[in-house]
Motif scaffolding. Structure first.
Motif, PDB file in Angstrom:
ATOM      1  N   SER A 179       7.412   6.447   3.576  1.00 55.59           N
ATOM      2  CA  SER A 179       7.908   6.340   4.933  1.00 55.59           C
ATOM      3  C   SER A 179       7.648   7.658   5.614  1.00 55.59           C
ATOM      4  CB  SER A 179       9.393   6.000   4.923  1.00 55.59           C
ATOM      5  OG  SER A 179      10.094   6.968   4.191  1.00 55.59           O
ATOM      6  N   GLY A 180       6.971   7.591   6.743  1.00 54.65           N
ATOM      7  CA  GLY A 180       6.479   8.789   7.429  1.00 54.65           C
ATOM      8  C   GLY A 180       7.492   9.912   7.478  1.00 54.65           C
ATOM      9  N   GLN A 211      -1.359   4.617  10.577  1.00 54.18           N
ATOM     10  CA  GLN A 211      -0.821   3.255  10.615  1.00 54.18           C
ATOM     11  C   GLN A 211      -0.049   2.914   9.349  1.00 54.18           C
ATOM     12  OE1 GLN A 211      -3.995   0.522  11.354  1.00 54.18           O
ATOM     13  NE2 GLN A 211      -3.483   0.473  13.531  1.00 54.18           N
ATOM     14  N   LYS A 231       1.570   4.914   7.651  1.00 55.31           N
ATOM     15  CA  LYS A 231       2.736   5.799   7.565  1.00 55.31           C
ATOM     16  C   LYS A 231       2.766   6.602   6.262  1.00 55.31           C
ATOM     17  CE  LYS A 231       6.123   3.204  10.395  1.00 55.31           C
ATOM     18  NZ  LYS A 231       5.223   2.672  11.374  1.00 55.31           N
ATOM     19  N   ASP A 270       2.955  10.010   3.983  1.00 56.98           N
ATOM     20  CA  ASP A 270       3.855  11.157   4.178  1.00 56.98           C
ATOM     21  C   ASP A 270       3.116  12.380   4.687  1.00 56.98           C
ATOM     22  OD1 ASP A 270       6.299   9.969   3.106  1.00 56.98           O
ATOM     23  OD2 ASP A 270       5.150   9.888   1.237  1.00 56.98           O
ATOM     24  N   ALA A 272       3.162  10.840  15.520  1.00 49.38           N
ATOM     25  CA  ALA A 272       3.739   9.960  14.487  1.00 49.38           C
ATOM     26  C   ALA A 272       4.545  10.771  13.469  1.00 49.38           C
ATOM     27  CB  ALA A 272       2.622   9.188  13.789  1.00 49.38           C
ATOM     28  N   ILE A 314       3.587  12.907  11.280  1.00 45.96           N
ATOM     29  CA  ILE A 314       2.968  13.024   9.954  1.00 45.96           C
ATOM     30  C   ILE A 314       2.275  14.388   9.878  1.00 45.96           C
ATOM     31  CG2 ILE A 314       1.285  12.066   8.327  1.00 45.96           C
ATOM     32  CD1 ILE A 314       1.749   9.338   9.628  1.00 45.96           C
TER      33      ILE A 314
END
Ligand code: GYE
Length: 323
Positions: free
Chosen positions: A25-26, A87, A89, A91, A113, A115
């Motif tokens: 999960s990002g 896209q 997501k 890490d 995003a 990231i």
């Protein structure tokens, strides 16, 4: 109550399986298990093969789930890969930019995003340094200088012009730009050093051979070849031998990287000097990745330590080289 507990258990299991299958999960940084999206330049050279292996092995050892893609030396493929990592997501995104310019838009997308991005091996020329967390890799200007310093010393007593041909790396790439400018800076102090031809050989053996053949046809008296990597130098050796000349003697050769085949040619007297450039960036990359995912501060620039090799030094270390 029971319903609530089972709902929690299901939620927990889902969270676990998401982590396990690596979609992460990002920016959550939960636990030690992280997913890295890595966009590699290609498979153009022995250096690159060793670098890919180092990244893949280190990811495994560090428990990092690696999504890996090979861009075949094309920027558009790298941009696509980075967008797909966003896209998915992941890490953290790490990549080795094939060329220096044109990255701002996609890096901004990663930043939006949330990231984190790590540059590895090659740099970008973006003015906005907040677009990436750190840059891990060699100092290519320094490598070019080391090549030039050897040449200046080797020809210190020469009175006649020293005619040099240069095989450049991929056009627009950081190592091609910097290895050229560092070399030029050092040899430029003495007008007897003349670069009579300079062209890209795309960091590959095949192109190095082809371009050297053309150089030999149009320039009958080349003294020195400076190749931005071993592979192009090795291709050029074939061209020089094909033209009935002795590489390392009739034409002195300087290269960069110090991969096994290059070091062998140096020990055999076909190359005269190699500036080392280490591809073994994997372990440091994984350490940095874990830190940035946790939100820890890292140094903005991490420079790899490197040396140089003469023919005698190559003979001594050849059997112990890792790549
Ligand atoms: O020298 C060359 C490779 O970016 C340092 O890329 C790297 C260079 C390396 O193709 O062999």
């Amino acid at each position: 109550m029971l319903k609530r507990i089972s709902a929690l258990v299901v939620a927990g299991l889902t969270a676990m399986s998401v982590t396990a299958c690596g979609s992460g999960s990002g920016g959550s940084g939960g636990g030690d298990s992280i997913t890295m999206g890595f966009s590699q330049v290609g498979a153009e050279s022995g250096w690159r093969t060793a670098n890919t292996k180092s990244v893949q092995d280190s990811a495994k050892n560090a428990g990092v789930t690696l999504k890996f893609s090979d861009a075949q030396q094309k920027q558009e493929n790298q941009i696509k890969a980075i967008r797909s990592y966003i896209q998915q997501k992941v890490d953290v995104i790490a990549f080795s930019p094939v060329v220096e310019s044109g990255w701002d838009t996609v890096l901004k997308e990663a930043k939006d995003a949330k990231i984190p991005v790590i540059l590895t091996d090659r740099a970008v020329d973006s003015k906005d340094t907040s677009l990436y967390k750190t840059f891990l890799g060699s100092d290519f200007v320094e490598e070019g200088k080391k090549a030039g310093q050897w040449l200046v010393e080797e020809y210190k007593d020469a009175k006649d012009p020293v005619k040099i041909v240069e095989l450049q790396g991929t056009t627009g790439s950081a190592p091609a730009n910097d290895r050229k400018s560092g070399f030029q800076e050092v040899i430029g102090a003495d007008a007897k050093f003349q670069i009579i031809a300079s062209q890209t050989g795309d960091f590959t053996r095949a192109k190095g051979k082809e371009v050297m053949e053309a150089f030999l046809k149009s320039n009958p008296d080349i003294d020195v070849l400076y190749a931005h990597n071993d592979d192009m130098g090795l291709g050029a050796i074939e061209a020089i031998e094909g033209a009935g000349k002795a590489p390392g003697k009739d034409i002195k050769i300087i290269t960069v990287d110090a991969v096994k085949d290059g070091m062998q040619a140096l020990a055999d007297g076909k190359i005269n000097f190699i500036v080392e450039c280490s591809p073994l960036l994997g372990p440091q990359l994984m350490d940095l990745a874990k830190k940035v995912v946790k939100g820890e501060q890292v140094q903005a620039r991490v420079v790899t330590e490197e040396t140089t090799f003469t023919q005698d030094q190559a003979k001594q270390v050849l059997s112990t080289r890792q790549y």
